[in-house]
Each structure stands twice: as structure tokens, then as C-alpha cells.
Design a protein around this motif. Sequence first.
Motif, mmCIF file in Angstrom:
data_model
loop_
_atom_site.group_PDB
_atom_site.id
_atom_site.type_symbol
_atom_site.label_atom_id
_atom_site.label_comp_id
_atom_site.label_asym_id
_atom_site.label_seq_id
_atom_site.Cartn_x
_atom_site.Cartn_y
_atom_site.Cartn_z
ATOM 1 N N VAL A 99 -10.197 -21.940 0.428
ATOM 2 C CA VAL A 99 -8.871 -22.445 0.788
ATOM 3 C C VAL A 99 -7.908 -21.283 1.047
ATOM 4 O O VAL A 99 -7.109 -21.344 1.971
ATOM 5 N N PHE A 100 -8.010 -20.244 0.235
ATOM 6 C CA PHE A 100 -7.119 -19.096 0.324
ATOM 7 C C PHE A 100 -7.782 -17.938 1.051
ATOM 8 O O PHE A 100 -8.987 -17.733 0.929
ATOM 9 N N THR A 101 -6.971 -17.171 1.754
ATOM 10 C CA THR A 101 -7.425 -15.876 2.249
ATOM 11 C C THR A 101 -7.295 -14.921 1.079
ATOM 12 O O THR A 101 -6.214 -14.780 0.503
ATOM 13 N N ILE A 102 -8.407 -14.283 0.706
ATOM 14 C CA ILE A 102 -8.424 -13.393 -0.454
ATOM 15 C C ILE A 102 -8.781 -11.983 0.011
ATOM 16 O O ILE A 102 -9.784 -11.789 0.685
ATOM 17 N N HIS A 103 -7.935 -11.028 -0.380
ATOM 18 C CA HIS A 103 -8.134 -9.626 -0.039
ATOM 19 C C HIS A 103 -8.480 -8.859 -1.308
ATOM 20 O O HIS A 103 -7.974 -9.180 -2.390
ATOM 21 N N SER A 104 -9.298 -7.830 -1.185
ATOM 22 C CA SER A 104 -9.692 -7.051 -2.362
ATOM 23 C C SER A 104 -8.499 -6.324 -2.989
ATOM 24 O O SER A 104 -8.421 -6.198 -4.213
ATOM 25 N N THR A 105 -7.581 -5.863 -2.164
ATOM 26 C CA THR A 105 -6.372 -5.175 -2.640
ATOM 27 C C THR A 105 -5.197 -5.575 -1.750
ATOM 28 O O THR A 105 -5.390 -6.135 -0.669
ATOM 29 N N VAL A 106 -4.002 -5.222 -2.182
ATOM 30 C CA VAL A 106 -2.822 -5.465 -1.354
ATOM 31 C C VAL A 106 -2.933 -4.655 -0.071
ATOM 32 O O VAL A 106 -2.654 -5.166 1.018
ATOM 33 N N ASP A 107 -3.351 -3.392 -0.172
ATOM 34 C CA ASP A 107 -3.500 -2.566 1.026
ATOM 35 C C ASP A 107 -4.479 -3.191 2.013
ATOM 36 O O ASP A 107 -4.256 -3.156 3.223
ATOM 37 N N ALA A 108 -5.557 -3.784 1.501
ATOM 38 C CA ALA A 108 -6.539 -4.432 2.379
ATOM 39 C C ALA A 108 -5.924 -5.610 3.131
ATOM 40 O O ALA A 108 -6.339 -5.923 4.247
ATOM 41 N N ALA A 109 -4.923 -6.245 2.550
ATOM 42 C CA ALA A 109 -4.256 -7.370 3.215
ATOM 43 C C ALA A 109 -3.508 -6.917 4.461
ATOM 44 O O ALA A 109 -3.234 -7.730 5.345
ATOM 45 N N PHE A 110 -3.209 -5.628 4.534
ATOM 46 C CA PHE A 110 -2.455 -5.100 5.667
ATOM 47 C C PHE A 110 -3.294 -4.223 6.592
ATOM 48 O O PHE A 110 -2.806 -3.772 7.615
ATOM 49 N N ASP A 111 -4.538 -3.967 6.240
ATOM 50 C CA ASP A 111 -5.423 -3.195 7.115
ATOM 51 C C ASP A 111 -5.660 -3.961 8.384
ATOM 52 O O ASP A 111 -5.993 -5.145 8.383
ATOM 53 N N GLY A 112 -5.461 -3.322 9.494
ATOM 54 C CA GLY A 112 -5.709 -3.956 10.789
ATOM 55 C C GLY A 112 -4.584 -4.828 11.270
ATOM 56 O O GLY A 112 -4.651 -5.363 12.368
#
Length: 114
Positions: free
Chosen positions: A96-109
Motif C-alpha cells: 500500500v505504501f511506497t517504502i524507501h530504505s532511507t530518507v535520502d533514498a526517497a529523493f534519489d532520482g
Amino acid sequence: MQLETTPRDDALVVTALMDRIDAAIAIQFKDDLRTVTNGEAPRVVLDLSHVDFLDSSGLGAVVAAMKLLAPAQKLELAGLGPNVEKVFRLTRMDSVFTIHSTVDAAFDGVAKAS
């Protein structure tokens, strides 16, 4: 409640600074999250890297907070530790959720505004 907010690019990063989200604080957590996300940011990245324990009440609070966002907003999760990640996986909320390993990963790309 211990929530820290940081604007980043087109998003709002909300860091949960508590080690537990359980029945004792779930309602307050949901209400505080709703208050800090009441804005214009189209993305809200909830950083759960400090949270070691999340029970069904805590999971319900995260889901309720997602449903309370404005229609144009999206809640994403980042920094889930092993115990918290297991709760999302076992309940299939990881689909259901988009899950990123880290906050920085949420902004990669993600293209940066110029």
C-alpha cells in the motif's frame, strides 16, 4: 509528540523521534501527524528510523494519517527498522505504501527544482 518536520525539494520530511508507536500514543501520533502535514507539500516522507516498535494501533495510526492527507498529497515511508518493516510486510501494508530504505533514498532520482 515528538515529530520533527523538514521541507526538502517538493516534499515534507516528518521524522518520528519516538522509539515506540503503540496503543498508548497512536491517537496522539495520528493527530500530530495530521497537524504537521496540513500543508501544500505533494509528498510527505515519514521517517521511522528512530522507531523500534510499532504495534497494530501504531500501524492503524499511520494508515489513518495517510487517509487524512489532502487528495493531492502522498504519504511515503522511509527508514523502517527490521521490527517495523516486519509489521508492514506481515500485514501486506508494504504493498500500500511506497517504502524507501532511507530518507535520502526517497529523493534519489527525483528531479530537483531549479
